[in-house]
Design an enzyme around this catalytic site. Structure first.
Site, PDB file in Angstrom:
ATOM      1  N   GLN A  77       0.796  -0.791   0.083  1.00  0.00           N
ATOM      2  CA  GLN A  77      -0.358  -0.169   0.221  1.00  0.00           C
ATOM      3  C   GLN A  77       1.000   1.290  -0.188  1.00  0.00           C
ATOM      4  OE1 GLN A  77      -3.339  -0.264   2.836  1.00  0.00           O
ATOM      5  NE2 GLN A  77      -2.055  -2.076   3.681  1.00  0.00           N
ATOM      6  N   VAL A  79       4.050   1.863  -1.050  1.00  0.00           N
ATOM      7  CA  VAL A  79       4.652   2.634  -2.674  1.00  0.00           C
ATOM      8  C   VAL A  79       3.532   2.822  -3.371  1.00  0.00           C
ATOM      9  CG1 VAL A  79       6.821   0.463  -1.704  1.00  0.00           C
ATOM     10  CG2 VAL A  79       4.926  -0.096  -3.828  1.00  0.00           C
ATOM     11  N   GLN A  88      13.834  -0.779  -0.104  1.00  0.00           N
ATOM     12  CA  GLN A  88      13.255  -1.552   0.598  1.00  0.00           C
ATOM     13  C   GLN A  88      14.181  -3.386   0.187  1.00  0.00           C
ATOM     14  OE1 GLN A  88       8.536  -3.004  -0.598  1.00  0.00           O
ATOM     15  NE2 GLN A  88       8.404  -4.191   1.447  1.00  0.00           N
ATOM     16  N   GLN A  89      13.665  -3.676   1.151  1.00  0.00           N
ATOM     17  CA  GLN A  89      14.606  -5.299   1.779  1.00  0.00           C
ATOM     18  C   GLN A  89      14.391  -5.676   0.586  1.00  0.00           C
ATOM     19  OE1 GLN A  89      13.820  -7.127   5.406  1.00  0.00           O
ATOM     20  NE2 GLN A  89      16.769  -7.881   5.252  1.00  0.00           N
ATOM     21  N   SER A  90      14.749  -6.459  -0.474  1.00  0.00           N
ATOM     22  CA  SER A  90      14.555  -7.212  -1.140  1.00  0.00           C
ATOM     23  C   SER A  90      13.861  -9.073  -1.450  1.00  0.00           C
ATOM     24  CB  SER A  90      15.325  -7.527  -2.506  1.00  0.00           C
ATOM     25  OG  SER A  90      15.108  -8.440  -3.515  1.00  0.00           O
ATOM     26  N   GLN A  91      12.999  -9.886  -0.925  1.00  0.00           N
ATOM     27  CA  GLN A  91      13.102 -11.065  -0.796  1.00  0.00           C
ATOM     28  C   GLN A  91      13.564 -11.431  -1.844  1.00  0.00           C
ATOM     29  OE1 GLN A  91       8.654 -11.564  -0.210  1.00  0.00           O
ATOM     30  NE2 GLN A  91       8.861 -11.763   1.702  1.00  0.00           N
ATOM     31  N   ARG A 139      10.044 -18.121  -1.718  1.00  0.00           N
ATOM     32  CA  ARG A 139       9.545 -16.536  -1.168  1.00  0.00           C
ATOM     33  C   ARG A 139       7.738 -16.329  -1.832  1.00  0.00           C
ATOM     34  NH1 ARG A 139       9.710 -10.864  -4.221  1.00  0.00           N
ATOM     35  NH2 ARG A 139      10.166 -11.686  -6.367  1.00  0.00           N
ATOM     36  N   ASN A 161      -0.647  14.838   1.729  1.00  0.00           N
ATOM     37  CA  ASN A 161      -1.552  14.035   1.765  1.00  0.00           C
ATOM     38  C   ASN A 161      -1.659  12.390   2.352  1.00  0.00           C
ATOM     39  OD1 ASN A 161      -1.751  11.593  -0.707  1.00  0.00           O
ATOM     40  ND2 ASN A 161      -3.417  13.924  -0.960  1.00  0.00           N
ATOM     41  N   ARG A 166      -4.012   8.183   4.968  1.00  0.00           N
ATOM     42  CA  ARG A 166      -3.661   7.415   5.960  1.00  0.00           C
ATOM     43  C   ARG A 166      -3.259   6.950   7.640  1.00  0.00           C
ATOM     44  NH1 ARG A 166      -3.716   2.890   1.696  1.00  0.00           N
ATOM     45  NH2 ARG A 166      -2.672   3.998   0.158  1.00  0.00           N
TER      46      ARG A 166
END
Lengths: 221, 221, 221, 221
Positions: A77, A79, A88-91, A139, A161, A166
């Site tokens: 949500q 991004v 972001q940490q990559s899976q 994953r 915004n 949110r």
């Protein structure tokens, strides 16, 4: 895992910069004169332009957060906010430890035991798959609940915004918790810009969605 | 008038932030561990990811400039860069003083006298009109040469793109002069990010436009 | 589930519009004259400006896709492309059917049976949770593999960037398959714009990452 | 010169696409089912989501305009809208004909004669300079009034924002005239999306700036 958010960096003097920007558009003053301006007067200018909806000047104030202990349900949500920067940490490259978010409703429903079991089994299967297939494919069995880490930068206008959408009770609970924490952090360093930030019901006593069944619904608009 | 540009503010530790962001995407490290990282190692990571073209991480480094002594010919080009924030002195609300930019070619052609006269007459007419019509309409007679002030914020990735296009010899001379000055300023505070910034001929010994008649054309690609 | 992508709509005559835009910037011609321009000549102009890297003109050509049969692992990557518009089926509001993507490597490793079992169990647990907690919380157990539907709009310039990154062998296999399918679709309706689209190794015989161990690595640059 | 604006192209069926996108986010329907949806029902969905402020779905509808007979004073404002694409006739490469915009207030003040004379002299000087210096430098004497041509593409959401700001009586008269013409054109092809477009006083009986001295100020909010 617990949601953790930290304000890693922000534009020094971002509020004064924004106020200078506002004054620059309507004044003959040189940059030097603007910079030497009275802080209280600049604060009033800033308050005024935000109230008028002239929010472009606060784009000069920029904020960088480190977020961890959140689910990939949340970041998918997050991004979606496009006027922002993400790392972001990559899976695909990083093996996932067994770390996950548990929705409060699941505890409340007395189903936490089953949830924990499910998570345990999922990571067990993930570990099995990882021995045979690339991490990026193993994953596929990992759940939305899996924890991730992300760095986010947004300017103050984009943050307003973000908070409007949110911090709203209509937002999903996890990203709402994040949004309120972020708001708490930026209010400390930019109190004028963010003094009226948040969902429209709190800031303007209005609800764009006119959700009368919401317990935050404005009664005194 | 002379071009003047000042770096008003920038993300403190923006290079370390960018390197942390790069490391975060491929590592299990916590934010705390990343922050305590070795500076030299982080510098190398940063250099590496920029070389690989993974520029998103440098979006966390943000820079705000104050620019004055530039023409509206310049700013009309400048504001075409969309991944940026601008606050510009308004010709609608602010009466324009007689301040203008003189192209060097006009001096070189021995036509400066005529140019100065033209500017003098234009502002004289502008002042006349201003007595009868709104400032925002009187300004229709003001020239492209008229000076303006503008505040600009860009992240480092957008700046790299700006320098690639506007430091190029093919760019218009006035915005090129601005671009090189801006590059000089950011190099001082973010030397790793901007060490290879500039036009492709200088940084990659390549010319996307293949302009063989350009005196900067790379001979040693 | 199988990846399915459809080109729902696109700017009619988008290539001619882009060529007109290119010509407009450097010509005295009126819009009427530009519109009546020779198609072949306009095609050549378009080819030329794209080759020169002047890609802004192709932003006038816009494409809308409907995508289904893809995992949320894929869409989490997809929506990172910020110069685009997205509308995605919500897991908060829509109950998820048992539909998921199976990585080919899992089949190849002879683990499909285990994978299918895992998915079956997951949806079973999801259904159980759904009876007690909101759908938006039950979904925390759903896997990255879960299918989703999404509509995407991008202009041609943003698509070129998307294809450069996601048609690359270095991209994750699922989004790479999507990217190549999208490229196939747009090539049919905008053959000039997309004739050299794709990963840099195919289009420019260069690899920005200099991945010499890649089987697509350019030998003949 | 007279303002001229033409809708060159737009997404075919853009309203239905937007409604499909809205429905997709909250429904199990396949793309095929969405496409076969009832037009009236889709129209109602679209009206509803716009009213709720869920405007992202209308980003799938895209519009391209050709604009001429406008001043560079106008385009300098226009290109500040960043969620849009522009291709503008260059004053660096194209010799400027004597074409300019005359503000109505100048005619009303009985000063048109002087204005025309000024313009005549300016282009005369411009032509003189052009013989000695590059076109890109000669143009420094050209006025804000000088005409230009520009192609613009925006999605419907960005257009709604443009109309909100630029159809307002507070906007500068020339860009306001353009905005209302553009609104007239898009209303014909996307009547549901744009039925409530325009300044907030007309559409919501509210004025964000609370300009009580404005003759459009809402009395009946």
């Amino acid at each position: 895992m617990t949601l953790k958010v930290e304000l890693l960096a922000y534009t020094p003097g971002g509020e004064m910069l924004s106020a200078m920007a506002a004054k620059l558009t309507h004044s003959k003053s040189s940059i030097e004169e603007l910079r030497g301006g009275d802080e209280k007067q600049l604060g009033n200018i800033l308050r005024h332009v935000i109230k008028m909806g002239h929010e472009s000047v606060i784009e000069h104030a920029y904020f960088t957060f480190a977020i961890s202990g959140v689910s990939r349900a949340l970041t998918h949500q997050l991004v979606r906010h496009r006027i922002a920067s993400y790392s972001q940490q990559s899976q695909r490259y990083v093996e996932s430890e067994i770390e996950y978010v548990t929705p409060p409703s699941i505890k409340a429903a007395g189903m936490e035991r089953e949830y924990i079991d499910t998570m345990g089994k999922l990571w067990h299967i993930y570990d099995e798959f990882r021995e045979k297939v690339p991490v990026e494919d193993a994953r596929y069995v990992l759940p939305n609940a899996a924890c991730t880490k992300i760095m986010v930068s947004m300017n103050a206008r984009s943050l307003l915004n973000f908070f409007e959408l949110r911090c709203c009770l209509h937002a999903q609970w996890e990203i709402r918790a994040l949004a309120w924490k972020m708001l708490g952090l930026v209010r400390k360093v930019a109190p004028v810009i963010f003094e009226n930030a948040g969902p429209p019901c709190k800031t303007k006593h209005k609800c764009p969605m006119n959700k009368k069944d919401c317990r935050w619904y404005p009664m005194d608009g």
